[in-house]
Motif scaffolding. Structure first.
Motif, short mmCIF file in Angstrom:
data_model
loop_
_atom_site.label_atom_id
_atom_site.label_comp_id
_atom_site.label_asym_id
_atom_site.label_seq_id
_atom_site.Cartn_x
_atom_site.Cartn_y
_atom_site.Cartn_z
N VAL A 1 1.01 5.01 -8.12
CA VAL A 1 2.00 6.07 -7.96
C VAL A 1 2.54 6.07 -6.53
CG1 VAL A 1 2.34 8.58 -7.97
CG2 VAL A 1 1.01 7.49 -9.79
N ALA A 2 1.64 5.81 -5.55
CA ALA A 2 2.09 5.75 -4.16
C ALA A 2 3.06 4.59 -3.96
CB ALA A 2 0.89 5.62 -3.23
N ASP A 3 2.78 3.45 -4.60
CA ASP A 3 3.70 2.31 -4.51
C ASP A 3 5.07 2.67 -5.05
OD1 ASP A 3 1.87 0.72 -3.31
OD2 ASP A 3 1.36 -0.46 -5.10
N LEU A 4 5.09 3.34 -6.18
CA LEU A 4 6.38 3.73 -6.77
C LEU A 4 7.14 4.67 -5.84
CD1 LEU A 4 5.77 4.39 -10.58
CD2 LEU A 4 7.38 2.79 -9.56
N LEU A 5 6.44 5.64 -5.28
CA LEU A 5 7.10 6.60 -4.39
C LEU A 5 7.63 5.91 -3.14
CD1 LEU A 5 4.65 9.64 -4.72
CD2 LEU A 5 6.92 9.37 -5.74
N THR B 1 8.00 -6.88 -2.89
CA THR B 1 9.35 -6.28 -2.78
C THR B 1 9.37 -5.23 -1.67
OG1 THR B 1 9.58 -6.59 -5.16
CG2 THR B 1 11.17 -5.15 -4.08
N PHE B 2 8.37 -4.37 -1.67
CA PHE B 2 8.31 -3.32 -0.66
C PHE B 2 8.11 -3.91 0.74
CE2 PHE B 2 5.87 0.11 1.53
CZ PHE B 2 6.90 1.04 1.55
N SER B 3 7.29 -4.97 0.85
CA SER B 3 7.06 -5.60 2.15
C SER B 3 8.33 -6.23 2.69
CB SER B 3 5.96 -6.66 2.02
OG SER B 3 4.73 -6.06 1.63
N ARG B 4 9.09 -6.88 1.82
CA ARG B 4 10.35 -7.49 2.28
C ARG B 4 11.34 -6.41 2.74
NH1 ARG B 4 13.88 -11.95 -0.95
NH2 ARG B 4 12.70 -13.36 0.39
N LEU B 5 11.42 -5.31 2.01
CA LEU B 5 12.32 -4.22 2.42
C LEU B 5 11.91 -3.66 3.77
CD1 LEU B 5 12.80 -2.35 -0.99
CD2 LEU B 5 14.46 -3.78 0.21
N LEU B 6 10.59 -3.54 4.00
CA LEU B 6 10.13 -3.05 5.30
C LEU B 6 10.51 -4.02 6.42
CD1 LEU B 6 6.56 -1.66 4.50
CD2 LEU B 6 8.61 -0.35 5.13
N ALA B 7 10.32 -5.33 6.17
CA ALA B 7 10.66 -6.33 7.18
C ALA B 7 12.15 -6.27 7.51
CB ALA B 7 10.26 -7.72 6.69
N GLU B 8 12.98 -6.16 6.50
CA GLU B 8 14.43 -6.09 6.73
C GLU B 8 14.81 -4.80 7.45
OE1 GLU B 8 15.73 -8.77 2.82
OE2 GLU B 8 16.00 -6.59 2.82
N ALA B 9 14.10 -3.71 7.16
CA ALA B 9 14.39 -2.45 7.86
C ALA B 9 14.08 -2.55 9.34
CB ALA B 9 13.60 -1.32 7.22
N MET B 10 13.17 -3.46 9.72
CA MET B 10 12.84 -3.66 11.15
C MET B 10 13.68 -4.76 11.77
SD MET B 10 8.68 -3.14 11.27
CE MET B 10 8.31 -4.21 9.89
N GLU C 1 11.06 -10.20 -6.62
CA GLU C 1 11.73 -9.23 -7.48
C GLU C 1 10.81 -8.05 -7.78
OE1 GLU C 1 13.20 -10.99 -11.00
OE2 GLU C 1 14.43 -12.47 -9.95
N ALA C 2 11.43 -6.86 -7.86
CA ALA C 2 10.65 -5.66 -8.15
C ALA C 2 10.04 -5.75 -9.55
CB ALA C 2 11.54 -4.42 -8.04
N PHE C 3 8.77 -5.37 -9.66
CA PHE C 3 8.02 -5.29 -10.92
C PHE C 3 7.78 -6.67 -11.54
CE2 PHE C 3 10.66 -1.45 -10.58
CZ PHE C 3 9.66 -0.49 -10.45
N TYR C 4 8.02 -7.73 -10.78
CA TYR C 4 7.78 -9.08 -11.33
C TYR C 4 6.36 -9.51 -10.99
CZ TYR C 4 7.81 -14.06 -12.06
OH TYR C 4 7.50 -15.32 -12.48
N ARG C 5 5.69 -10.05 -11.99
CA ARG C 5 4.39 -10.68 -11.78
C ARG C 5 4.36 -11.95 -12.61
NH1 ARG C 5 -0.15 -6.71 -13.26
NH2 ARG C 5 1.21 -6.45 -15.05
N LEU D 1 -4.62 -9.30 -13.33
CA LEU D 1 -4.60 -8.24 -12.34
C LEU D 1 -3.80 -7.06 -12.85
CD1 LEU D 1 -3.91 -10.49 -9.26
CD2 LEU D 1 -6.12 -9.68 -10.11
N ARG D 2 -4.09 -5.91 -12.24
CA ARG D 2 -3.38 -4.70 -12.59
C ARG D 2 -2.59 -4.24 -11.38
NH1 ARG D 2 -8.06 -1.15 -15.06
NH2 ARG D 2 -6.50 0.46 -14.67
N GLY D 3 -1.37 -3.84 -11.61
CA GLY D 3 -0.50 -3.39 -10.53
C GLY D 3 0.93 -3.36 -11.03
N LEU D 4 1.82 -2.85 -10.20
CA LEU D 4 3.21 -2.69 -10.62
C LEU D 4 4.10 -3.83 -10.17
CD1 LEU D 4 3.67 1.11 -9.91
CD2 LEU D 4 3.10 -0.01 -12.06
#
Length: 476
Positions: free
Chosen positions: A303-307, A442-451, A422-426, A434-437
């Motif tokens: 849920v934290a990942d989604l948020l 995707t989130f890590s790349r967005l963070l890197a680009e934001a910096m 890609e988001a939600f791709y595994r 494995l279990r996860g979303l």
């Protein structure tokens, strides 16, 4: 109330017109006005030219009459054939009947006129100096009669301005036909051009209507010769394809997210139910509660990942741009991460440059990215050997700090390399183990680009995989 709303909508709905009707009427009106204005100016210019040419002709006629009004002795003499001469010259010069020829003597007395008139009538028609018409409706050409004793008199030929500006009916008819032909030709050109442009627009509009109704599988005829229309059709076709792909991905994502969230909930419910009903007791019940807590933690993490993902894509995550010494930061991140690892993980190898590097970024977000990469390597490790990680920090010629994270895992399948961010791709192998979303990379790349940096999949190593995190260096 509904009737009031319907009436308001009806009033607010603008009346639309097809391209064919709008352009045809609009540009036909513009071209017609333009051609009519041009025709009026041309007609005025033709009248001015005709009047100028006829005045020159009138002057020549006046001079000829003056020359013929002198006899061989150099005396003024009105020849009996002057009437016939005037009529012949009218026909030769195509002069109208509204012409008056006047011959005066040296004292201004009337000697000859055609049509006949009295001296009083002559002075009423001419100005006081007897050199031009008294009224502005007539123009006069004068020629002096020169004899052996000087000026013997004067010849004036007067014509009305209306007759001087007269344009023959045949020429007006021919000119009008040319204008009408040009208007029809312009209208036909605009009509054909509007049809040519309206067809692809209609096809795109029909395709857009299909997309709005949920039908993404459209096929547009993109064989237009015009480059702009061809690009429009091709771009729309590609957009429809991407929307279809996005819709499919969304459906798969919703199914995946629902499944991933449902699994721990079901597990937790079953464990708690077993404890509540007394199926397990004592130490075993405690183990069941521990497992339920573990599943709750995983559910909380997803849920934290989604948020976090939604917040970052919406631009609601603040990222700092501090000057950070890279080496101490990496050492601290690895130290903290290793505190929570088991003996199946060897101590990571950290390769640092000889010259200290200072980069710009958010230390918390950098730690989040690197921990996510390390966590992925841990999840993908093979059970037959310990996980070995290597972090290498270098500086690029482009002024960036490059952090390469490499592991000795099974690596990434070639079919998954292009979609790994890609988001939600595994990958298919990962989905079953494995279990996860599928939001970590995707989130890590967005963070890197934001910096102001980037996160990419590194070159394919002989064993395992590598990710490259690039962040801007601080200005010295």
């Amino acid at each position: 109330m509904d009737n009031i709303n319907k009436s308001k909508k009806k009033r607010n709905k603008k009346k639309t017109t097809s391209i064919l009707t709008y352009w045809t009427l609009r540009y036909l009106l513009i071209i017609s006005i333009g051609l009519l204005v041009t025709a009026l100016f041309t007609f005025w210019w033709m009248q001015q030219e005709a009047m100028s040419n006829r005045m020159q002709t009138t002057g020549l006629l006046a001079q000829e009459i003056a020359d013929r009004s002198v006899d061989t002795d150099g005396q003024l003499a009105i020849t009996p054939n002057l009437n016939k001469l005037v009529e012949d010259r009218k026909r030769f010069f195509k002069v109208t009947e509204e012409m008056c020829v006047i011959i005066t003597g040296p004292e201004g007395e009337l000697l000859y006129s055609q049509p006949p008139m009295t001296d009083e009538e002559m002075r009423y028609k001419l100005n006081d100096s007897l050199t031009d018409s008294r009224t502005s409706e007539y123009k006069a050409a004068a020629a002096q009669i020169q004899g052996g004793q000087g000026t013997l008199g004067q010849v004036l030929v007067m014509q009305s301005k209306r007759s001087l500006r007269h344009i023959p009916t045949e020429e007006i008819t021919f000119f009008s036909i040319i204008i009408v032909f040009l208007i029809i030709l312009s209208w036909l050109t605009i009509y054909l051009l509007s049809i040519k442009l309206a067809k692809p627009v209609q096809r795109v509009a029909a395709a857009a209507a299909q997309i709005s109704s949920g039908q993404y599988n459209i096929v547009l005829e993109t064989g237009a010769r015009e480059r702009e229309i061809h690009e429009l059709l091709v771009s729309f076709q590609e957009m429809a394809g991407k929307l279809q792909q996005f819709e499919q991905s969304r459906a798969i994502m919703l199914a995946g997210v629902s499944h991933e969230l449902k699994t721990p909930v079901t597990s937790i419910k079953g464990l708690l139910h077993a404890v509540r009903e007394g199926v397990v007791e004592g130490e075993e019940a405690g183990e069941f509660l521990d497992i339920a807590l573990l599943e709750t933690g995983r559910l909380q993490h997803m849920v934290a990942d989604l948020l976090d993902y939604n917040a970052l894509t919406a631009g609601m995550v603040a990222v700092r741009h501090d000057n950070l010494e890279a080496a101490p930061l990496l050492e601290e991140i690895l130290y903290q991460w290793m505190l929570t690892q088991s003996e199946e993980v060897n101590k990571p190898i950290l390769l640092l440059p000889e010259t200290p590097l200072v980069l710009r970024g958010d230390p918390l977000r950098i730690q989040q990215i690197i921990v996510n990469l390390l966590g992925n390597s841990l999840q993908a490790k093979t059970p037959d050997r310990k996980l070995q990680l290597k972090l290498e920090l270098t500086a690029t010629p482009q002024g960036q700090a490059e952090i390469t994270v490499t592991d000795n895992g099974p690596g990434i399948h070639p079919d998954s390399r292009e979609r790994i961010f890609e988001a939600f791709y595994r990958s298919s192998g990962k989905q079953s183990l494995l279990r996860g979303l599928g939001l970590g990379l995707t989130f890590s790349r967005l963070l890197a680009e934001a910096m102001g940096g980037s996160l990419e999949l590194g070159s394919h190593p002989p064993q395992g995989c590598s990710f490259v995190l690039r962040l801007p260096l601080a200005e010295s």
